[in-house]
Design a protein around this motif. Structure first.
Motif, PDB file in Angstrom:
ATOM      1  N   GLY A   1       0.818  -1.205   0.000  1.00 18.82           N
ATOM      2  CA  GLY A   1       0.000   0.000   0.000  1.00 18.82           C
ATOM      3  C   GLY A   1       0.843   1.243   0.000  1.00 18.82           C
ATOM      4  N   PHE A   2       0.169   2.362   0.180  1.00 22.44           N
ATOM      5  CA  PHE A   2       0.784   3.683   0.073  1.00 22.44           C
ATOM      6  C   PHE A   2       0.472   4.464   1.343  1.00 22.44           C
ATOM      7  N   PHE A   3       1.490   4.716   2.157  1.00 22.64           N
ATOM      8  CA  PHE A   3       1.267   5.259   3.487  1.00 22.64           C
ATOM      9  C   PHE A   3       2.280   6.328   3.845  1.00 22.64           C
ATOM     10  N   ALA A   4       1.888   7.181   4.766  1.00 19.76           N
ATOM     11  CA  ALA A   4       2.863   8.067   5.402  1.00 19.76           C
ATOM     12  C   ALA A   4       3.672   7.252   6.393  1.00 19.76           C
ATOM     13  N   VAL A   5       4.978   7.443   6.366  1.00 21.89           N
ATOM     14  CA  VAL A   5       5.866   6.713   7.269  1.00 21.89           C
ATOM     15  C   VAL A   5       5.584   7.144   8.704  1.00 21.89           C
ATOM     16  N   ASP A   6       5.392   6.178   9.580  1.00 17.65           N
ATOM     17  CA  ASP A   6       5.139   6.452  10.991  1.00 17.65           C
ATOM     18  C   ASP A   6       5.626   5.266  11.815  1.00 17.65           C
ATOM     19  N   PRO A   7       6.247   5.527  12.981  1.00 18.82           N
ATOM     20  CA  PRO A   7       6.785   4.429  13.789  1.00 18.82           C
ATOM     21  C   PRO A   7       5.742   3.405  14.220  1.00 18.82           C
ATOM     22  N   LEU A   8       4.512   3.842  14.523  1.00 18.28           N
ATOM     23  CA  LEU A   8       3.473   2.909  14.939  1.00 18.28           C
ATOM     24  C   LEU A   8       3.115   1.962  13.801  1.00 18.28           C
ATOM     25  N   ARG A   9       2.948   2.506  12.627  1.00 15.75           N
ATOM     26  CA  ARG A   9       2.647   1.677  11.466  1.00 15.75           C
ATOM     27  C   ARG A   9       3.826   0.746  11.144  1.00 15.75           C
ATOM     28  N   GLY A  10       5.031   1.227  11.443  1.00 13.12           N
ATOM     29  CA  GLY A  10       6.233   0.459  11.157  1.00 13.12           C
ATOM     30  C   GLY A  10       6.386  -0.797  11.990  1.00 13.12           C
ATOM     31  N   GLU A  11       5.515  -1.007  12.951  1.00 17.23           N
ATOM     32  CA  GLU A  11       5.571  -2.239  13.743  1.00 17.23           C
ATOM     33  C   GLU A  11       5.177  -3.453  12.904  1.00 17.23           C
TER      34      GLU A  11
ATOM     35  N   THR B   1       9.274   1.637   2.276  1.00 14.14           N
ATOM     36  CA  THR B   1      10.328   2.108   1.389  1.00 14.14           C
ATOM     37  C   THR B   1      10.753   3.493   1.855  1.00 14.14           C
ATOM     38  N   GLU B   2      11.727   4.064   1.184  1.00 18.80           N
ATOM     39  CA  GLU B   2      11.961   5.489   1.334  1.00 18.80           C
ATOM     40  C   GLU B   2      10.780   6.220   0.695  1.00 18.80           C
ATOM     41  N   PRO B   3      10.517   7.465   1.082  1.00 19.59           N
ATOM     42  CA  PRO B   3       9.355   8.168   0.521  1.00 19.59           C
ATOM     43  C   PRO B   3       9.506   8.445  -0.968  1.00 19.59           C
ATOM     44  N   TYR B   4       8.374   8.486  -1.650  1.00 20.91           N
ATOM     45  CA  TYR B   4       8.374   8.898  -3.060  1.00 20.91           C
ATOM     46  C   TYR B   4       7.822  10.317  -3.214  1.00 20.91           C
ATOM     47  N   VAL B   5       7.033  10.760  -2.238  1.00 18.69           N
ATOM     48  CA  VAL B   5       6.454  12.106  -2.274  1.00 18.69           C
ATOM     49  C   VAL B   5       6.495  12.693  -0.869  1.00 18.69           C
ATOM     50  N   LEU B   6       6.719  13.994  -0.795  1.00 17.52           N
ATOM     51  CA  LEU B   6       6.671  14.723   0.470  1.00 17.52           C
ATOM     52  C   LEU B   6       5.453  15.644   0.457  1.00 17.52           C
ATOM     53  N   ILE B   7       4.660  15.581   1.531  1.00 22.91           N
ATOM     54  CA  ILE B   7       3.419  16.348   1.646  1.00 22.91           C
ATOM     55  C   ILE B   7       3.463  17.139   2.948  1.00 22.91           C
ATOM     56  N   GLU B   8       2.870  18.317   2.946  1.00 19.52           N
ATOM     57  CA  GLU B   8       2.898  19.168   4.133  1.00 19.52           C
ATOM     58  C   GLU B   8       1.599  19.090   4.925  1.00 19.52           C
TER      59      GLU B   8
ATOM     60  N   GLU C   1       2.630  28.312   8.487  1.00 18.00           N
ATOM     61  CA  GLU C   1       3.757  27.378   8.470  1.00 18.00           C
ATOM     62  C   GLU C   1       3.245  25.955   8.683  1.00 18.00           C
ATOM     63  N   ARG C   2       3.933  25.008   8.125  1.00 17.96           N
ATOM     64  CA  ARG C   2       3.542  23.606   8.286  1.00 17.96           C
ATOM     65  C   ARG C   2       3.923  23.115   9.675  1.00 17.96           C
ATOM     66  N   PHE C   3       3.181  22.124  10.168  1.00 16.27           N
ATOM     67  CA  PHE C   3       3.549  21.528  11.452  1.00 16.27           C
ATOM     68  C   PHE C   3       4.278  20.209  11.270  1.00 16.27           C
ATOM     69  N   MET C   4       4.247  19.651  10.050  1.00 13.99           N
ATOM     70  CA  MET C   4       4.995  18.425   9.789  1.00 13.99           C
ATOM     71  C   MET C   4       5.151  18.232   8.291  1.00 13.99           C
ATOM     72  N   VAL C   5       6.154  17.464   7.914  1.00 14.40           N
ATOM     73  CA  VAL C   5       6.297  16.985   6.535  1.00 14.40           C
ATOM     74  C   VAL C   5       5.924  15.508   6.540  1.00 14.40           C
ATOM     75  N   ILE C   6       4.944  15.164   5.736  1.00 12.60           N
ATOM     76  CA  ILE C   6       4.472  13.789   5.646  1.00 12.60           C
ATOM     77  C   ILE C   6       5.291  13.079   4.575  1.00 12.60           C
ATOM     78  N   ARG C   7       5.987  12.032   4.970  1.00  5.05           N
ATOM     79  CA  ARG C   7       6.842  11.261   4.064  1.00  5.05           C
ATOM     80  C   ARG C   7       6.037  10.093   3.521  1.00  5.05           C
ATOM     81  N   GLN C   8       5.535  10.257   2.308  1.00 11.29           N
ATOM     82  CA  GLN C   8       4.635   9.267   1.725  1.00 11.29           C
ATOM     83  C   GLN C   8       5.435   8.173   1.031  1.00 11.29           C
ATOM     84  N   ALA C   9       5.253   6.942   1.468  1.00  8.45           N
ATOM     85  CA  ALA C   9       6.040   5.823   0.972  1.00  8.45           C
ATOM     86  C   ALA C   9       5.135   4.664   0.569  1.00  8.45           C
ATOM     87  N   MET C  10       5.741   3.621   0.021  1.00  7.81           N
ATOM     88  CA  MET C  10       5.038   2.365  -0.192  1.00  7.81           C
ATOM     89  C   MET C  10       5.428   1.414   0.929  1.00  7.81           C
ATOM     90  N   GLY C  11       4.582   0.434   1.197  1.00  6.90           N
ATOM     91  CA  GLY C  11       4.872  -0.477   2.296  1.00  6.90           C
ATOM     92  C   GLY C  11       4.331  -1.867   2.037  1.00  6.90           C
TER      93      GLY C  11
END
Length: 243
Positions: free
Chosen positions: A79-89, A94-101, A189-199
């Motif tokens: 699938g296609f997800f924002a990288v997050d430690p909880l999801r990473g369990e 992958t490394e991100p393919y798109v950066l979203i604010e 201003e943005r509060f985070m950069v969302i690193r969108q990756a495949m998983g």
């Protein structure tokens, strides 16, 4: 990309490649006039299926949390997800393919002017349940109350219906919703950069994770991701740098 038979098997235990698609983030996917899923993530899913030489099935959800759960429970193969430690369990990213604010939105009359003003006990922040910014803000906000809308596209409606102080979400989604209602503004201003990756589920093994990583890097380097963003009229998202 030259697929190894063992990698193909790892990705297709159900006999076809099942891609988890989240319609809750308009940068990634949406529906065309016929109701079919379209977007950058759909294009990448089709390209990956073609690279493996297998049949593709789109498993479509209206929210990120549901999309993540499908892959975690192996009801989808990637699938296609924002990288997050909880999801990473349970998911290997992958490394991100798109950066979203990620941005905050308030009413014009709100005294909140800067991101630092948000984390106050009197503020309630609307987020999309299970979204990347829900997970992030759950960790980061110590005083403000988080109110979870069912999906990311319903954040602004929840914010308005419940007279909340702040809405949080993907910048483009908030901007689109703000155009439909008067008296709203984004903070500057943005509060985070969302690193969108495949998983892929971690249970599928290192070879499968490596193959997906290599695919993402190839799609970035070839210009495929940039062309997909342009083709679908996506603004405000940028192609992530090479790993």
């Amino acid at each position: 990309m030259k697929p190894d038979p063992s990698v193909i098997q790892a990705f297709t235990p159900a006999g076809k490649l099942r891609a988890s698609i989240n319609l809750g983030n308009p940068i990634l996917a949406g529906k065309d006039a016929s109701g079919a899923a379209v977007g950058v993530s759909v294009d990448l899913a089709r390209a990956f299926a073609a690279a493996l030489g297998v049949e593709l099935e789109l498993v479509v959800f209206d929210a990120a949390g549901k999309s993540v759960q499908a892959v975690s429970e192996e009801r989808a193969d990637f699938g296609f997800f924002a990288v997050d430690p909880l999801r990473g369990e349970t998911i290997e990213f992958t490394e991100p393919y798109v950066l979203i604010e990620g941005y905050y939105m308030v009413r014009d009359a709100s005294p909140i002017r800067h991101n630092g003003d948000v984390d106050q006990s009197q503020n309630r922040v609307a987020v999309g349940k299970g979204s990347a910014y829900d997970l992030f803000l759950t960790r980061e906000l110590k005083h403000a109350q988080i109110v979870r809308a069912p999906t990311s596209p319903t954040v602004v409606q929840t914010f308005l219906d419940e007279s909340l102080e702040v809405a949080a979400g993907v910048k483009q989604q908030l901007e689109s919703d703000a155009r439909k209602a008067s008296g709203l503004r984004l903070l500057d201003e943005r509060f985070m950069v969302i690193r969108q990756a495949m998983g892929v589920p971690k249970s599928r093994g290192a070879a499968a994770a490596h193959a997906l990583h290599a695919f993402v890097e190839e799609m970035k380097a070839s210009g495929f991701v940039a062309e997909a963003l342009e083709r679908h009229g996506i603004v405000g998202a940028t192609v992530a740098p090479a790993a």
